[in-house]
Motif scaffolding. Structure first.
Motif, mmCIF file in Angstrom:
data_model
loop_
_atom_site.group_PDB
_atom_site.id
_atom_site.type_symbol
_atom_site.label_atom_id
_atom_site.label_comp_id
_atom_site.label_asym_id
_atom_site.label_seq_id
_atom_site.Cartn_x
_atom_site.Cartn_y
_atom_site.Cartn_z
ATOM 1 N N ASP A 29 62.177 34.106 -30.731
ATOM 2 C CA ASP A 29 60.853 33.689 -31.175
ATOM 3 C C ASP A 29 59.793 34.096 -30.157
ATOM 4 O O ASP A 29 58.725 34.588 -30.521
ATOM 5 N N TYR A 30 60.074 33.899 -28.893
ATOM 6 C CA TYR A 30 59.142 34.335 -27.851
ATOM 7 C C TYR A 30 58.941 35.848 -27.924
ATOM 8 O O TYR A 30 57.817 36.339 -27.899
ATOM 9 N N LYS A 31 60.039 36.573 -27.988
ATOM 10 C CA LYS A 31 59.994 38.032 -27.912
ATOM 11 C C LYS A 31 59.251 38.680 -29.075
ATOM 12 O O LYS A 31 58.714 39.773 -28.929
ATOM 13 N N LYS A 32 59.202 38.027 -30.226
ATOM 14 C CA LYS A 32 58.515 38.631 -31.372
ATOM 15 C C LYS A 32 57.009 38.378 -31.372
ATOM 16 O O LYS A 32 56.294 38.901 -32.209
ATOM 17 N N TRP A 58 52.840 36.184 -20.246
ATOM 18 C CA TRP A 58 51.997 36.557 -21.372
ATOM 19 C C TRP A 58 50.792 37.355 -20.879
ATOM 20 O O TRP A 58 50.370 37.191 -19.745
ATOM 21 N N GLU A 59 50.212 38.133 -21.775
ATOM 22 C CA GLU A 59 49.042 38.945 -21.420
ATOM 23 C C GLU A 59 47.848 38.088 -20.995
ATOM 24 O O GLU A 59 47.158 38.403 -20.032
ATOM 25 N N ASN A 60 47.593 36.993 -21.747
ATOM 26 C CA ASN A 60 46.436 36.149 -21.459
ATOM 27 C C ASN A 60 46.569 34.816 -22.208
ATOM 28 O O ASN A 60 47.521 34.625 -22.973
ATOM 29 N N LEU A 61 45.612 33.935 -22.023
ATOM 30 C CA LEU A 61 45.662 32.616 -22.672
ATOM 31 C C LEU A 61 45.494 32.697 -24.180
ATOM 32 O O LEU A 61 46.049 31.870 -24.910
ATOM 33 N N ASP A 62 44.747 33.674 -24.677
ATOM 34 C CA ASP A 62 44.591 33.829 -26.125
ATOM 35 C C ASP A 62 45.939 34.076 -26.798
ATOM 36 O O ASP A 62 46.221 33.553 -27.871
ATOM 37 N N VAL A 63 46.764 34.871 -26.157
ATOM 38 C CA VAL A 63 48.099 35.171 -26.685
ATOM 39 C C VAL A 63 48.954 33.894 -26.699
ATOM 40 O O VAL A 63 49.671 33.622 -27.658
ATOM 41 N N ILE A 64 48.847 33.108 -25.639
ATOM 42 C CA ILE A 64 49.599 31.849 -25.572
ATOM 43 C C ILE A 64 49.146 30.906 -26.675
ATOM 44 O O ILE A 64 49.967 30.252 -27.318
ATOM 45 N N GLN A 65 47.844 30.823 -26.923
ATOM 46 C CA GLN A 65 47.340 29.990 -28.012
ATOM 47 C C GLN A 65 47.890 30.457 -29.355
ATOM 48 O O GLN A 65 48.213 29.637 -30.211
ATOM 49 N N ASN A 66 48.004 31.743 -29.543
ATOM 50 C CA ASN A 66 48.573 32.275 -30.773
ATOM 51 C C ASN A 66 50.024 31.813 -30.938
ATOM 52 O O ASN A 66 50.463 31.536 -32.051
ATOM 53 N N PHE A 67 50.746 31.720 -29.852
ATOM 54 C CA PHE A 67 52.144 31.292 -29.881
ATOM 55 C C PHE A 67 52.278 29.769 -29.991
ATOM 56 O O PHE A 67 53.043 29.266 -30.808
ATOM 57 N N ALA A 68 51.515 29.042 -29.178
ATOM 58 C CA ALA A 68 51.729 27.598 -29.024
ATOM 59 C C ALA A 68 50.735 26.728 -29.787
ATOM 60 O O ALA A 68 50.962 25.531 -29.933
ATOM 61 N N GLY A 69 49.632 27.291 -30.225
ATOM 62 C CA GLY A 69 48.611 26.507 -30.909
ATOM 63 C C GLY A 69 47.381 26.328 -30.044
ATOM 64 O O GLY A 69 47.357 26.716 -28.875
ATOM 65 N N ASP A 70 46.347 25.734 -30.635
ATOM 66 C CA ASP A 70 45.069 25.582 -29.936
ATOM 67 C C ASP A 70 45.209 24.831 -28.625
ATOM 68 O O ASP A 70 44.596 25.184 -27.626
ATOM 69 N N ASP A 71 45.995 23.758 -28.616
ATOM 70 C CA ASP A 71 46.231 23.016 -27.375
ATOM 71 C C ASP A 71 47.459 23.629 -26.709
ATOM 72 O O ASP A 71 48.565 23.105 -26.779
#
Length: 100
Positions: A29-32, A58-71
């Motif tokens: 899931d992370y890798k995709k 991760w590349e940046n926080l925007d990418v993390i938000q895409n993975f984990a959600g707004d919070d």
């Protein structure tokens, strides 16, 4: 680059079973996820408790938000985590990576 660090605990008897679950479901899931760079998964047994530390990059926080959600500081859990984890730590920790 941003490092995202999560910690979880299982009973030592579930050490290999939880490892297999993470390899088969969570890691793919992370890798995709677009913007995911790499991960390091650490594990150890201390008495009757198994500790798991997951460091994802991760590349940046925007990418993390895409993975984990707004919070994005809230830990992301999978449906079978409830079968293994002894507690659900609410938050993960993020660090800026400034050298490798």
């Amino acid at each position: 680059m941003i490092a995202r660090i999560w910690h979880g605990k299982t009973k030592a008897e579930h050490f290999e079973e939880y490892t297999d679950f993470m390899k088969s479901e969570a890691i793919p899931d992370y890798k995709k996820t677009k913007g995911f760079i790499k991960l390091t998964f650490l594990r150890r047994i201390e008495g009757d408790i198994a500790h798991f530390n997951l460091i994802t990059f991760w590349e940046n926080l925007d990418v993390i938000q895409n993975f984990a959600g707004d919070d994005y500081e809230i830990a992301k859990y999978y449906h079978r985590d409830k079968d293994y984890l002894l507690e659900f730590e609410e938050k993960v920790t993020h660090y800026d990576v400034f050298a490798e």
